[in-house]
Design an enzyme around this catalytic site. Structure first.
Site, PDB file in Angstrom:
ATOM      1  N   MET A  79      37.791  47.151  41.774  1.00 12.88           N
ATOM      2  CA  MET A  79      37.111  49.110  41.526  1.00 12.88           C
ATOM      3  C   MET A  79      36.085  48.760  40.360  1.00 12.88           C
ATOM      4  O   MET A  79      35.928  47.921  39.524  1.00 12.88           O
ATOM      5  CB  MET A  79      38.212  49.223  41.496  1.00 12.88           C
ATOM      6  CG  MET A  79      39.444  49.464  42.379  1.00 12.88           C
ATOM      7  SD  MET A  79      40.866  49.972  41.106  1.00 12.88           S
ATOM      8  CE  MET A  79      41.423  48.807  39.771  1.00 12.88           C
ATOM      9  N   ASP A  80      34.780  48.898  41.086  1.00 17.41           N
ATOM     10  CA  ASP A  80      33.980  49.160  40.641  1.00 17.41           C
ATOM     11  C   ASP A  80      33.076  50.282  39.907  1.00 17.41           C
ATOM     12  O   ASP A  80      32.247  51.030  41.390  1.00 17.41           O
ATOM     13  CB  ASP A  80      32.891  47.259  40.853  1.00 17.41           C
ATOM     14  CG  ASP A  80      31.565  46.884  39.402  1.00 17.41           C
ATOM     15  OD1 ASP A  80      31.935  48.083  38.397  1.00 17.41           O
ATOM     16  OD2 ASP A  80      30.851  46.376  40.125  1.00 17.41           O
ATOM     17  N   GLY A  81      32.739  50.805  38.865  1.00 16.88           N
ATOM     18  CA  GLY A  81      31.633  51.475  38.696  1.00 16.88           C
ATOM     19  C   GLY A  81      32.313  53.100  37.786  1.00 16.88           C
ATOM     20  O   GLY A  81      31.283  54.007  38.518  1.00 16.88           O
TER      21      GLY A  81
END
Length: 315
Positions: A79-81
């Protein structure tokens, strides 16, 4: 239980728990047939190989374009951002965390609904210990509170929860909670939710080698006994029936796996999406699953011979 992605977008993604709860599914899920745990689990048959569906009528219908018989068994997610999402909207970082928590809750729900057996999320890497002490303590505290809050839901919905990583660095109270949660849910078989905390794919391989070396030193095995299956039995994903992800999803446009499940992803299909994690919704997940189902997984083979090899391995 709730996890959110990091306030700082670093090489590895941090997922932290939020004060809101993941909407754990409260419908009756299908109960998969019981089977013995196989540590050296073969990959699923090629995407073009028809096979009977393992799902029953209690699963909701899949979105158009998806085939039940080709749903991946194990999905892993980086999960990124979250922080970038918050900055773009001129919101405080914690707003990005809360939005990321909602995205994770929705993904967990869809995995349960659509017949996926295992979801593994990267929560906190060994590199993240270098972050400011106040941030680390905040993340650990949230993790502990939310695990306590959601344990009853995991039990009532038949969801098994496991935490992998170097737990020795975690607060003592959190270590105990992780042990208690794993023990309480170990017989749940409808869905397996794995959270990687203080995790490093490289360290996972190193600790497996250390364990095997000790067995050789103790005279329990010979060096020539060491093979891929033996290594896999010592990796931390030995906790699950399907230790190797079929599909890895990473959000925010980053094109790397960041020291996550390095051994286990030898044949994993990779899907990178530009959406920031809080914006990762059903359409993105459907796109990832469609991409997966359109691929032909040959595992080094070629054409029909590879298909036959996979069929034999899965018998």
């Amino acid at each position: 239980m709730q996890f959110t992605t990091p306030t700082i977008q670093s090489k590895l993604n941090v997922a932290a728990v939020s004060s809101k709860s993941i909407p754990i599914p409260h419908k009756t899920l299908s109960k998969p047939s019981s089977s013995n745990t196989t540590l050296n689990t073969p990959p699923p048959p090629p995407m073009d190989q028809d096979q009977p569906s393992t799902a029953d009528a209690s699963f909701p219908p899949l979105p158009p374009g998806l085939r039940r018989e080709c749903v991946p068994r194990h999905v892993a997610v980086i999960m990124d951002g979250n922080a970038r999402w918050a900055r773009r909207k001129r919101l405080p970082t914690h707003a990005g965390h809360e939005a990321g928590v909602r995205a994770l809750g929705e993904l967990l729900q869809r995995c349960c609904d659509w017949g996926i057996r295992v979801l593994t999320v990267f929560a906190f890497s060994t590199d993240n210990w270098s972050r400011p002490k106040v941030e680390v303590e905040f993340l650990m505290g949230l993790f502990e509170r939310q695990m306590k809050a959601e344990l009853e839901n995991f039990m009532s919905e038949g969801i098994r929860v496991s935490v992998i990583g170097d737990s020795s660095k975690l607060p003592i109270s959190l270590q105990k909670l992780i042990t208690d949660a794993a023990e309480a849910t170990k017989h749940n078989s409808r869905f397996h939710f794995i959270v990687a905390v203080s995790y490093s794919g490289q360290h996972d391989i190193v600790q497996a080698c250390q364990a095997i070396s000790q067995r050789v030193k103790d005279g329990l095995i010979q060096p020539e006994d060491i093979d891929e299956s033996l290594v896999e039995q010592e990796l931390q994903t030995k906790c699950t029936e399907f230790p190797c992800p079929d599909l890895l999803i990473r959000t925010s446009g980053e094109l790397r796996i960041s020291n996550f499940l390095l051994w286990q992803m030898a044949y994993t299909e990779l899907f990178f999406v530009n959406s920031l994690w809080p914006d990762f919704g059903e359409s993105d997940f459907v796109e990832a699953l469609k991409s997966y189902q359109e691929r032909h997984r040959r595992y080094g083979g070629r054409g029909s011979l590879a298909n036959e090899h996979e069929i034999d391995r899965n018998r």
